[in-house]
Motif scaffolding. Structure first.
Motif, mmCIF file in Angstrom:
data_model
loop_
_atom_site.group_PDB
_atom_site.id
_atom_site.type_symbol
_atom_site.label_atom_id
_atom_site.label_comp_id
_atom_site.label_asym_id
_atom_site.label_seq_id
_atom_site.Cartn_x
_atom_site.Cartn_y
_atom_site.Cartn_z
ATOM 1 N N MET A 75 0.838 -1.203 0.000
ATOM 2 C CA MET A 75 0.000 0.000 0.000
ATOM 3 C C MET A 75 0.875 1.255 0.000
ATOM 4 O O MET A 75 1.972 1.270 0.564
ATOM 5 N N ARG A 76 0.385 2.314 -0.631
ATOM 6 C CA ARG A 76 1.031 3.626 -0.504
ATOM 7 C C ARG A 76 0.922 4.083 0.943
ATOM 8 O O ARG A 76 -0.048 3.802 1.638
ATOM 9 N N ASP A 77 1.931 4.819 1.406
ATOM 10 C CA ASP A 77 1.955 5.243 2.807
ATOM 11 C C ASP A 77 0.722 6.048 3.189
ATOM 12 O O ASP A 77 0.145 5.842 4.266
ATOM 13 N N ASP A 78 0.288 6.963 2.321
ATOM 14 C CA ASP A 78 -0.865 7.792 2.679
ATOM 15 C C ASP A 78 -2.158 6.977 2.669
ATOM 16 O O ASP A 78 -3.046 7.186 3.501
ATOM 17 N N ALA A 79 -2.273 5.997 1.747
ATOM 18 C CA ALA A 79 -3.456 5.137 1.728
ATOM 19 C C ALA A 79 -3.478 4.254 2.974
ATOM 20 O O ALA A 79 -4.535 4.065 3.596
ATOM 21 N N TRP A 80 -2.330 3.746 3.362
ATOM 22 C CA TRP A 80 -2.249 2.908 4.562
ATOM 23 C C TRP A 80 -2.563 3.719 5.817
ATOM 24 O O TRP A 80 -3.247 3.219 6.728
ATOM 25 N N ALA A 81 -2.116 4.957 5.873
ATOM 26 C CA ALA A 81 -2.402 5.803 7.032
ATOM 27 C C ALA A 81 -3.915 5.960 7.219
ATOM 28 O O ALA A 81 -4.415 5.973 8.352
ATOM 29 N N ARG A 82 -4.657 6.044 6.120
ATOM 30 C CA ARG A 82 -6.119 6.154 6.207
ATOM 31 C C ARG A 82 -6.754 4.809 6.564
ATOM 32 O O ARG A 82 -7.701 4.742 7.345
ATOM 33 N N GLN A 83 -6.227 3.727 5.975
ATOM 34 C CA GLN A 83 -6.782 2.411 6.269
ATOM 35 C C GLN A 83 -6.653 2.080 7.758
ATOM 36 O O GLN A 83 -7.561 1.482 8.348
ATOM 37 N N LYS A 84 -5.546 2.453 8.366
ATOM 38 C CA LYS A 84 -5.308 2.110 9.768
ATOM 39 C C LYS A 84 -6.304 2.752 10.724
ATOM 40 O O LYS A 84 -6.461 2.311 11.859
ATOM 41 N N THR A 85 -6.973 3.805 10.272
ATOM 42 C CA THR A 85 -7.945 4.470 11.151
ATOM 43 C C THR A 85 -9.305 3.772 11.127
ATOM 44 O O THR A 85 -10.160 4.062 11.955
ATOM 45 N N LYS A 86 -9.505 2.854 10.175
ATOM 46 C CA LYS A 86 -10.806 2.201 10.039
ATOM 47 C C LYS A 86 -10.994 1.117 11.102
ATOM 48 O O LYS A 86 -10.034 0.449 11.493
ATOM 49 N N GLN A 87 -12.210 0.953 11.558
ATOM 50 C CA GLN A 87 -12.529 -0.124 12.487
ATOM 51 C C GLN A 87 -13.852 -0.749 12.097
ATOM 52 O O GLN A 87 -14.731 -0.088 11.538
ATOM 53 N N TYR A 88 -13.988 -2.029 12.403
ATOM 54 C CA TYR A 88 -15.149 -2.786 11.970
ATOM 55 C C TYR A 88 -15.725 -3.580 13.139
ATOM 56 O O TYR A 88 -15.013 -3.933 14.087
ATOM 57 N N GLN A 89 -17.015 -3.879 13.030
ATOM 58 C CA GLN A 89 -17.677 -4.756 13.980
ATOM 59 C C GLN A 89 -17.817 -6.146 13.361
ATOM 60 O O GLN A 89 -17.697 -6.318 12.145
ATOM 61 N N LEU A 90 -18.097 -7.122 14.198
ATOM 62 C CA LEU A 90 -18.251 -8.495 13.714
ATOM 63 C C LEU A 90 -19.292 -8.569 12.607
ATOM 64 O O LEU A 90 -19.111 -9.271 11.599
ATOM 65 N N SER A 91 -20.394 -7.839 12.755
ATOM 66 C CA SER A 91 -21.477 -7.896 11.765
ATOM 67 C C SER A 91 -21.045 -7.404 10.389
ATOM 68 O O SER A 91 -21.644 -7.771 9.374
ATOM 69 N N ASP A 92 -19.986 -6.581 10.325
ATOM 70 C CA ASP A 92 -19.508 -6.073 9.036
ATOM 71 C C ASP A 92 -18.942 -7.172 8.152
ATOM 72 O O ASP A 92 -18.814 -6.995 6.936
ATOM 73 N N PHE A 93 -18.575 -8.305 8.755
ATOM 74 C CA PHE A 93 -17.960 -9.395 7.996
ATOM 75 C C PHE A 93 -18.976 -10.425 7.514
ATOM 76 O O PHE A 93 -18.614 -11.374 6.830
ATOM 77 N N ASN A 94 -20.244 -10.241 7.861
ATOM 78 C CA ASN A 94 -21.274 -11.140 7.361
ATOM 79 C C ASN A 94 -21.518 -10.879 5.879
ATOM 80 O O ASN A 94 -21.477 -9.723 5.423
ATOM 81 N N VAL A 95 -21.783 -11.940 5.131
ATOM 82 C CA VAL A 95 -22.066 -11.773 3.699
ATOM 83 C C VAL A 95 -23.259 -10.853 3.495
ATOM 84 O O VAL A 95 -23.297 -10.055 2.563
ATOM 85 N N GLY A 96 -24.236 -10.923 4.384
ATOM 86 C CA GLY A 96 -25.419 -10.068 4.275
ATOM 87 C C GLY A 96 -25.313 -8.791 5.073
ATOM 88 O O GLY A 96 -26.338 -8.235 5.481
ATOM 89 N N SER A 97 -24.110 -8.285 5.277
ATOM 90 C CA SER A 97 -23.906 -7.066 6.061
ATOM 91 C C SER A 97 -24.671 -5.883 5.472
ATOM 92 O O SER A 97 -24.777 -5.732 4.253
ATOM 93 N N VAL A 98 -25.181 -5.049 6.361
ATOM 94 C CA VAL A 98 -25.882 -3.838 5.922
ATOM 95 C C VAL A 98 -24.890 -2.853 5.304
ATOM 96 O O VAL A 98 -25.218 -2.140 4.347
ATOM 97 N N ASN A 99 -23.672 -2.823 5.821
ATOM 98 C CA ASN A 99 -22.696 -1.811 5.400
ATOM 99 C C ASN A 99 -21.874 -2.200 4.180
ATOM 100 O O ASN A 99 -21.395 -1.329 3.451
ATOM 101 N N TYR A 100 -21.671 -3.502 3.978
ATOM 102 C CA TYR A 100 -20.809 -3.949 2.880
ATOM 103 C C TYR A 100 -21.455 -5.130 2.170
ATOM 104 O O TYR A 100 -21.900 -6.079 2.805
ATOM 105 N N LYS A 101 -21.494 -5.073 0.842
ATOM 106 C CA LYS A 101 -22.080 -6.147 0.052
ATOM 107 C C LYS A 101 -20.973 -7.069 -0.462
ATOM 108 O O LYS A 101 -20.013 -6.607 -1.076
#
Length: 210
Positions: free
Chosen positions: A86-112
């Motif tokens: 990853m580019r350093d600036d892209a990685w710096a933004r990725q590191k700030t992200k956080q997810y809940q267990l439900s985000d990893f479900n195939v039927g997640s509301v937030n991610y398809k």
């Protein structure tokens, strides 16, 4: 009884066949596991070192643009911890992200997602378009919103997740990776190899928690 010359021929053939297959691309992928498993022989299992090494091995062996690994942290949220490519600036933004267990479900509301297997799912740019504020998390924002020309072509915001599951299918973390440097999705065998790597990491994480 075989003559001495025949015996030597047998041994030479077996060695030749072994060296030939060892240099085959599919066989060389097994080196990922010999390197990761070697950490289990150390007096103290260096789990974070293993995880960082895994990202580099996976990215290099399968010629991926990038690879990241995230884990569940003490507060119950899932966050990216290590990356390769990853580019350093892209990685710096990725590191700030956080997810809940439900985000990893195939039927997640937030991610398809599209389910490839029990462990692996694919997230496509068309179904998960990035907002302006999130475009900085990809390596090449200028390539966003291009049209897919074939079903094996990877768009800039496409990615694949392979889950790291512990006992009882407890989600310990995940391996996230891009398409290949040729702009294609990793093939099915590469995905299967990555799934095995995720199981090796799961064993390491479970050992650390004992």
């Amino acid at each position: 009884m075989a003559a001495i010359g025949d015996i030597e021929s047998v041994k030479r053939r077996l060695k030749f066949d072994y060296l030939k297959i060892k240099n085959d691309h599919a066989s060389k992928s097994l080196d990922i596991y010999t390197q990761l498993l070697s950490h289990f022989c150390k007096q103290q299992l260096p789990v974070m070192e293993m995880i960082q090494e895994a990202t580099a091995l996976i990215q290099r062996q399968f010629r991926l643009r990038w690879c990241m690994i995230g884990l569940r942290e003490a507060d119950g949220y899932y966050r990216y911890l290590v990356m390769t490519g990853m580019r350093d600036d892209a990685w710096a933004r990725q590191k700030t992200k956080q997810y809940q267990l439900s985000d990893f479900n195939v039927g997640s509301v937030n991610y398809k997602a599209g389910e490839i297997s029990k462990l692996t799912r694919v997230y496509l740019e068309e179904e998960n378009p990035l907002g302006k504020n999130d475009e900085g998390v990809v390596n090449r924002p200028a390539l966003l919103r291009l049209k897919r020309k074939s079903d094996d072509e990877v768009l800039e915001a496409d990615f694949i997740d392979t889950l790291i599951l512990g006992p009882g299918d407890e989600l310990l973390g995940w391996i996230e990776y891009s398409g290949t440097v040729t702009g294609k999705f990793p093939d099915a065998l590469a995905i299967r190899y990555i799934e095995i790597a995720s199981q090796v990491l799961a064993a390491a994480l479970c050992s650390r928690s004992r």
